[in-house]
Design a protein around this motif. Structure first.
Motif, PDB file in Angstrom:
ATOM      1  N   GLY A 131       7.844   5.986  -7.073  1.00  0.00           N
ATOM      2  CA  GLY A 131       6.503   5.283  -7.484  1.00  0.00           C
ATOM      3  C   GLY A 131       5.967   5.284  -5.992  1.00  0.00           C
ATOM      4  O   GLY A 131       4.709   4.756  -5.656  1.00  0.00           O
ATOM      5  N   ARG A 132       6.887   5.521  -4.441  1.00  0.00           N
ATOM      6  CA  ARG A 132       6.140   5.438  -3.179  1.00  0.00           C
ATOM      7  C   ARG A 132       5.166   6.975  -3.054  1.00  0.00           C
ATOM      8  O   ARG A 132       5.909   8.019  -3.924  1.00  0.00           O
ATOM      9  CB  ARG A 132       7.125   4.992  -2.323  1.00  0.00           C
ATOM     10  CG  ARG A 132       8.214   4.001  -2.239  1.00  0.00           C
ATOM     11  CD  ARG A 132       9.036   4.355  -1.974  1.00  0.00           C
ATOM     12  NE  ARG A 132       8.808   3.777  -0.613  1.00  0.00           N
ATOM     13  CZ  ARG A 132       8.842   3.028   0.569  1.00  0.00           C
ATOM     14  NH1 ARG A 132       9.536   1.687   0.013  1.00  0.00           N
ATOM     15  NH2 ARG A 132       8.379   2.923   2.028  1.00  0.00           N
ATOM     16  N   VAL A 167      15.456  -6.611  -6.084  1.00  0.00           N
ATOM     17  CA  VAL A 167      14.157  -5.224  -6.092  1.00  0.00           C
ATOM     18  C   VAL A 167      13.446  -4.749  -4.872  1.00  0.00           C
ATOM     19  O   VAL A 167      13.187  -3.463  -4.782  1.00  0.00           O
ATOM     20  CB  VAL A 167      13.689  -6.430  -6.273  1.00  0.00           C
ATOM     21  CG1 VAL A 167      11.996  -5.591  -6.744  1.00  0.00           C
ATOM     22  CG2 VAL A 167      13.484  -6.894  -7.353  1.00  0.00           C
ATOM     23  N   LYS A 168      13.804  -4.879  -3.602  1.00  0.00           N
ATOM     24  CA  LYS A 168      13.035  -4.363  -2.551  1.00  0.00           C
ATOM     25  C   LYS A 168      14.591  -3.338  -2.187  1.00  0.00           C
ATOM     26  O   LYS A 168      13.685  -2.256  -1.714  1.00  0.00           O
ATOM     27  CB  LYS A 168      13.417  -5.285  -1.283  1.00  0.00           C
ATOM     28  CG  LYS A 168      12.452  -6.232  -0.877  1.00  0.00           C
ATOM     29  CD  LYS A 168      12.314  -6.592   0.587  1.00  0.00           C
ATOM     30  CE  LYS A 168      13.640  -7.502   1.056  1.00  0.00           C
ATOM     31  NZ  LYS A 168      13.771  -7.558   2.366  1.00  0.00           N
ATOM     32  N   PHE A 169      15.892  -3.643  -2.243  1.00  0.00           N
ATOM     33  CA  PHE A 169      16.199  -2.343  -2.230  1.00  0.00           C
ATOM     34  C   PHE A 169      16.025  -1.392  -3.200  1.00  0.00           C
ATOM     35  O   PHE A 169      16.201   0.022  -2.284  1.00  0.00           O
ATOM     36  CB  PHE A 169      18.072  -3.112  -2.361  1.00  0.00           C
ATOM     37  CG  PHE A 169      18.804  -2.571  -2.327  1.00  0.00           C
ATOM     38  CD1 PHE A 169      19.228  -0.681  -1.502  1.00  0.00           C
ATOM     39  CD2 PHE A 169      19.563  -1.645  -3.660  1.00  0.00           C
ATOM     40  CE1 PHE A 169      20.804  -0.379  -1.878  1.00  0.00           C
ATOM     41  CE2 PHE A 169      20.455  -0.437  -3.522  1.00  0.00           C
ATOM     42  CZ  PHE A 169      20.344   0.050  -2.842  1.00  0.00           C
ATOM     43  N   LEU A 170      15.944  -1.632  -4.481  1.00  0.00           N
ATOM     44  CA  LEU A 170      16.053  -0.447  -5.063  1.00  0.00           C
ATOM     45  C   LEU A 170      13.921   0.834  -5.457  1.00  0.00           C
ATOM     46  O   LEU A 170      14.424   1.127  -5.615  1.00  0.00           O
ATOM     47  CB  LEU A 170      15.512  -0.801  -6.969  1.00  0.00           C
ATOM     48  CG  LEU A 170      16.729  -1.311  -7.481  1.00  0.00           C
ATOM     49  CD1 LEU A 170      16.466  -1.864  -8.750  1.00  0.00           C
ATOM     50  CD2 LEU A 170      17.533  -0.091  -7.832  1.00  0.00           C
ATOM     51  N   VAL A 171      13.456  -0.238  -4.176  1.00  0.00           N
ATOM     52  CA  VAL A 171      12.138  -0.156  -4.210  1.00  0.00           C
ATOM     53  C   VAL A 171      11.701   1.087  -2.489  1.00  0.00           C
ATOM     54  O   VAL A 171      11.138   1.389  -2.209  1.00  0.00           O
ATOM     55  CB  VAL A 171      11.009  -0.372  -4.436  1.00  0.00           C
ATOM     56  CG1 VAL A 171      11.023  -0.911  -6.121  1.00  0.00           C
ATOM     57  CG2 VAL A 171      10.590  -1.460  -3.594  1.00  0.00           C
ATOM     58  N   SER A 200       0.749  -0.963   0.229  1.00  0.00           N
ATOM     59  CA  SER A 200       0.449  -0.163  -0.100  1.00  0.00           C
ATOM     60  C   SER A 200       1.143   0.973   0.022  1.00  0.00           C
ATOM     61  O   SER A 200       0.410   3.108  -0.404  1.00  0.00           O
ATOM     62  CB  SER A 200      -0.956   0.411   1.372  1.00  0.00           C
ATOM     63  OG  SER A 200      -0.449   0.292   2.385  1.00  0.00           O
ATOM     64  N   ILE A 201       2.243   1.327   0.321  1.00  0.00           N
ATOM     65  CA  ILE A 201       3.259   2.194   0.012  1.00  0.00           C
ATOM     66  C   ILE A 201       3.067   3.055  -1.574  1.00  0.00           C
ATOM     67  O   ILE A 201       3.243   4.097  -1.584  1.00  0.00           O
ATOM     68  CB  ILE A 201       4.597   1.918   0.266  1.00  0.00           C
ATOM     69  CG1 ILE A 201       5.469   0.991  -0.332  1.00  0.00           C
ATOM     70  CG2 ILE A 201       3.979   1.910   2.058  1.00  0.00           C
ATOM     71  CD1 ILE A 201       6.428   0.675  -0.545  1.00  0.00           C
ATOM     72  N   LEU A 250       7.414  -4.491  -9.189  1.00  0.00           N
ATOM     73  CA  LEU A 250       7.127  -3.050  -8.537  1.00  0.00           C
ATOM     74  C   LEU A 250       7.415  -1.817  -9.306  1.00  0.00           C
ATOM     75  O   LEU A 250       8.718  -1.549 -10.265  1.00  0.00           O
ATOM     76  CB  LEU A 250       7.440  -3.063  -7.024  1.00  0.00           C
ATOM     77  CG  LEU A 250       7.111  -4.333  -5.778  1.00  0.00           C
ATOM     78  CD1 LEU A 250       8.594  -4.901  -5.470  1.00  0.00           C
ATOM     79  CD2 LEU A 250       6.107  -4.010  -5.920  1.00  0.00           C
ATOM     80  N   PRO A 251       6.862  -0.591  -8.242  1.00  0.00           N
ATOM     81  CA  PRO A 251       7.108   0.905  -9.503  1.00  0.00           C
ATOM     82  C   PRO A 251       8.409   1.172  -8.402  1.00  0.00           C
ATOM     83  O   PRO A 251       8.435   1.034  -8.232  1.00  0.00           O
ATOM     84  CB  PRO A 251       5.716   1.091  -9.312  1.00  0.00           C
ATOM     85  CG  PRO A 251       5.582   1.293  -7.918  1.00  0.00           C
ATOM     86  CD  PRO A 251       5.348  -0.407  -8.025  1.00  0.00           C
TER      87      PRO A 251
END
Lengths: 275, 285, 426
Positions: free
Chosen positions: C349-350, C328-332, C117-118, C137-138
């Motif tokens: 994207g957040r 991926v987690k790092f990038l978002v 939801s972020i 993920l965006p």
């Protein structure tokens, strides 16, 4: 003016025209690669620099040295095997008088006329299922096959000039076919083998479509694909860098053309004229 | 018997390679073209669906016309330039080896590199072409932006890179001509130009036919030069059949791409047959 | 027999080459964009490597988005283990997911308690989920905006144009006057080359005129009168008004138009927000002279910006999915997204970053971006979107190069897109 004088004039003009037509784009490429700004024509002045050449080797993620290495390796092994296999077949075919021979030769020649795109799609699928995508093998195998017909034709031209008595004598002396081939024919046909090797090497070094579809990154990608994808790596087309990379990649081939022109001429025309 | 088996072993690599990596892929493409083989849909046998789609595809029709026209124009020019080049490098002069080597350069360097060079010549802002246009007419011209301009630019690049090949083959033919055929003409006092048209050219006919076949077949599969120089533009007017096939593969539609592959294969085959027929009839007469 | 021995040797040799070329397991990411963007991303990836101890090899791609897609398609279709992680244009996600090339992420998300939801739900639901699975993920959301030269407008005492016709009018007047001192000056630069960016430029003007490619009922409506009027205006920019350079439809992509504007040769420039930071960089001739506004309003009374953006996904054939997920987690992550926004001007994207005081201070135009974002139009979404796009690109480009009239081009495009739809719709 007498005919000899006229001819001389014509010849001079012809040579000048040839130099202009064949060479000027290459010289232009060299000039651009050495200039600091690719738009020097509209600027009206040119600054000479080696920056572009340094750039393509220094920029690690451009992978240009990889592409060059891959092309040389793929070219070398394709040429080696195509010459070897073509030589073996050409030897037998010039030593037998079967009626099949002619059909075989025409059939093989027809194969070399297939458009690459007709093979590329299914080759991609074959290499995928063999797990060979993005390896040298994925390129070398089709290159060998693609060049074999041509290699066969050139080498048959050379081998047929070697009298059959020579190796027949060796066979009678108890040598087997392979020994006769490697000890007698190969040394005698060395120029022909060199021609074939060079031609296949040039082909494999330059091939584009298979390389585009069968490789994915710098581990196997060859120079032509690398240069075609240079676009936009620096945003706008980095013309100075592209031209520098092009010149360096073309250099080995230009040198081959200049030093071995005799063999290349012989090989290319041998394949065609003997028909 | 054993000897024959040994002979077959010599031929085995040739057969094996040509079978595995040339014939199998062509037959594979043929089979593949009968399926709906799209990356994002389940594979399904659809018979001649892809061919029906092909026949109604205006892009394909345009590509066929472009490819034929391109091949005709560029092969014609290459033959002319090839004959001229061969006539020059057939003569005796100093540094002939060097000149011959130089003639080989466009052929020896990768097509992509040649295409890049030509693309830069036509580049709108810094290209040498517009430098002259500005100097002569005061206005730069977007040469690759008009269909006729892009077409002629591609032909120029293709003529540049393949004339050496034609020249080599014709040169070989010239070297094989017996000098005796000129003797009678010399006695008759025919001039150099007349001798060329009356004797050399007709004697070269078989070799010209060979060059013509090789070049036409090769021109029909034109791909890399177009991909680099125009990408098929402007507005798809310079899309060749091979380019279309490649684009279909990259859209993920392997069935349709295979159908296009088969089509260009047949086209090349038919044209080769026509040439061979035409050549043989001449021989018989 | 010796021959057999030799052939065996040859095969052994080939196998040696193969094994040399075969890579050991390595986390590979494919990145693309403008050079400065790639450089910065590479440095971020370097941070990741140092922190996590996982070595990452970076593969650079060109800026051209079609080439970027092609570069991914071959290894993905072939099921290669590399690349593991890659950035995707929002319009590719449909095809990649439908082809089964993307690793579903919801398991990893659940395990890590990662809260989706972020993200903007409008983007996340539409672009990143496919048949109930999270496939991407965006990394950033993007939208078309208009850059203009504040100093030049001030010089002539001109106000910002209210609509497209006003923009054309101003551009023409200013161009005429500027030409006396700068012969290479043009009123308006945009992306007209035959590539994906052209579709974005087209749908922006088309929507402003009230048109669209595919309407709410799922019918192709390319040859609507609105679209014809919109396309005619685009053609006129280059030919009749002459306010866009003649090479617009052959060479102008994002970077070409950005550099054109940055060299001080244009009054208006349509581009993505990334260009802002580059225009404002040291040594840029337009530094401090550039303003940003939303794209102008069209006859329909609406303005429209194309919705773009890049999403990160993991290949289903990845040999290191765990490590890939960490990357991926790092990038978002908030931290990385924040520095991407500050350094590269990428809209996060957040959602949570839009209230960040630093960002509001450093990126004064964030309000403009929000307006543009609110009025954004998406490109049609379908696994075969790239087919549609290729057809649209080709015919719009044909019309821009005046090989076809607007009406001919759009009618032909309509017919072809309809054929594609019946062909690929299951």
């Amino acid at each position: 003016m007498n005919e000899a004088g006229f001819k001389k004039l014509l010849l001079g003009a012809g040579i000048a025209l040839i130099l202009l037509f064949y060479l000027s784009p290459v010289i232009w490429m060299a000039v651009v690669s050495l200039s600091k700004n690719a738009d020097f024509l509209s600027r009206g002045r040119i600054e000479i620099t080696c920056e572009n050449f340094k750039n393509i080797f220094r920029e690690r993620t451009l992978y240009f040295p990889f592409y060059l290495k891959n092309s040389l390796i793929v070219g070398f092994f394709s040429a080696l095997f195509a010459t070897l296999f073509g030589g073996l077949a050409a030897y037998i075919l010039t030593r037998t008088d079967s009626r099949l021979k002619k059909i075989l030769m025409v059939g093989v020649l027809a194969v070399s006329m297939f458009p690459q795109i007709s093979l590329a799609g299914y080759l991609f699928r074959m290499m995928t299922s063999a797990g060979l995508i993005n390896t040298y093998t994925a390129l070398i195998l089709p290159y060998i096959s693609w060049c074999l017909p041509f290699a066969l034709w050139i080498l048959m031209g050379y081998f047929s000039q070697i009298p059959r008595d020579i190796d027949a004598a060796a066979l009678i002396d108890g040598a087997d076919r392979f020994r006769a081939f490697s000890r007698i024919i190969v040394p005698l046909a060395l120029p022909g083998l060199l021609s074939t090797f060079l031609l296949v090497f040039i082909f494999a070094f330059n091939e584009f479509l298979f390389a585009l579809m069968l490789t994915t990154d710098h581990n196997a990608r060859t120079v032509p694909v690398g240069i075609s994808l240079f676009e936009g790596l620096h945003g706008e087309l980095p013309w100075g860098n592209i031209m520098a990379a092009s010149l360096i990649s073309a250099l080995p081939l230009i040198l081959l053309a200049l030093f071995f022109q005799r063999y290349i001429f012989k090989g290319l025309s041998g394949g065609a004229v003997k028909q | 018997m054993n000897k024959h088996r040994a002979d077959l072993l010599f031929l085995a690599p040739l057969f094996l390679f040509v079978l595995l990596f040339v014939l199998v892929p062509v037959i594979g493409a043929l089979i593949n073209s009968l399926f709906r083989d799209v990356s994002f849909l389940p594979v399904k046998f659809t018979g001649l669906m892809n061919y029906i789609r092909l026949s109604g595809d205006s892009a394909f029709r345009k590509a066929v016309v472009f490819t034929l026209l391109f091949s005709a124009v560029s092969v014609f020019l290459e033959m002319a330039a090839g004959i001229l080049t061969a006539s020059v490098i057939n003569e005796e002069f100093r540094m002939r080896g060097l000149i011959r080597g130089i003639v080989l350069i466009p052929w020896a360097i990768p097509n992509v590199i040649g295409a890049r060079m030509w693309q830069f010549i036509y580049q709108f802002e810094y290209g040498v072409h517009n430098f002259f246009m500005k100097a002569l007419f005061g206005m730069p011209e977007n040469w690759l932006g008009s269909p006729a301009g892009a077409f002629s630019a591609l032909v120029a690049a293709d003529v540049w890179r393949t004339t050496p090949f034609v020249a080599i083959i014709i040169l070989a033919g010239m070297q094989n001509l017996p000098t005796s055929i000129y003797d009678q003409a010399k006695v008759d006092g025919a001039g150099m130009i007349a001798r060329f048209f009356r004797i050399t050219l007709p004697a070269l006919k078989p070799i010209l036919l060979i060059a013509l076949i090789f070049r036409t077949i090769d021109a029909l599969r034109i791909f890399d030069v177009i991909l680099v120089m125009t990408g098929g533009g402007p507005g798809g007017t310079t899309s060749s059949i091979s380019l279309l096939g490649y684009k279909a593969f990259l859209q993920g539609d392997f069935g349709y791409g295979s159908a296009i592959s088969v089509a260009i294969f047949l086209l090349a085959f038919v044209i080769a047959m026509v040439y061979l027929k035409a050549g043989r009839i001449k021989e018989e007469i | 027999m010796r021959l057999i021995k030799h052939i065996c040797l040859a095969i052994a040799l080939i196998l040696t080459i193969v094994s040399c070329a075969r890579q050991e397991k390595k986390l590979t990411i494919v990145l693309g964009g403008a050079p400065s963007e790639v450089k910065y991303l590479e440095s971020l990836i370097g941070d990741f490597s140092r922190k996590s101890g996982t070595e990452v090899s970076v593969i650079r791609q060109p800026t051209d988005s079609d080439q970027r897609r092609q570069g991914l398609l071959i290894p993905l279709k072939a099921g290669e283990a590399d690349p593991d992680v890659f950035l995707m244009d929002v319009v590719w996600v449909g095809q990649f997911a439908a082809s089964g090339w993307l690793l579903p992420l919801q398991e990893y998300m659940k395990e890590d308690g990662f809260d989706s939801s972020i993200f903007f739900s409008s983007v996340f639901d539409r672009a990143d989920t496919f048949r109930g699975a999270v496939v991407a993920l965006p990394v950033y959301v993007d939208t078309g905006i208009m850059f203009y030269r504040k100093d030049i407008l001030d010089k002539y005492g001109l106000d910002l144009p209210a609509n497209w016709l006003g923009l054309i009018d101003i551009a023409r007047k200013v161009q005429e006057k500027e030409r006396s001192s700068n012969g290479a000056f043009y009123g308006y630069v945009w992306q007209g080359a035959q590539y994906e960016g052209l579709v974005c430029n087209f749908i922006e003007i088309s929507s402003a005129y009230g048109g669209c490619i595919i309407n709410e009922n799922g019918k192709v409506s390319l040859k609507s009168p609105e679209n014809i009027a919109a396309l005619e205006q685009m053609i006129a920019l280059i030919s009749d008004n002459g306010i866009s350079p003649p090479n617009t439809f052959t060479e102008m992509k994002e970077e070409e138009s950005r550099i054109f504007f940055q060299n001080g040769n244009a009054l208006f420039e349509r581009n993505w927000p990334y260009a802002w930071r580059l225009h404002e960089s040291d040594g840029s001739p337009v530094k401090g002279k550039t303003g940003i506004m939303p794209l102008p309003v069209g006859p329909s009374g609406h303005r429209a910006s194309a919705l773009g953006g890049w999403h990160v996904g993991i290949s289903r054939s990845s040999d290191l999915p765990e490590e890939a997920w960490e990357l991926v987690k790092f990038l978002v992550s908030r931290e990385v997204q924040r520095s991407l926004c500050l350094e590269l001007g990428w809209n996060p994207g957040r959602k949570d970053l839009y209230e960040d005081p630093d960002i509001a201070a450093r990126i004064p135009h964030i309000a403009v971006l929000k307006t543009a974002f609110e009025s954004s139009v998406a490109r049609p979404s379908a696994p075969f979107y790239t087919h549609i796009s290729e057809i649209v690109q080709k015919y719009i480009n044909a019309a821009l190069s005046r090989n076809m009239t607007a009406q001919e081009a759009l009618s032909a495009a309509q017919k072809e897109v309809e054929r594609i739809m019946t062909l690929y719709n299951e």
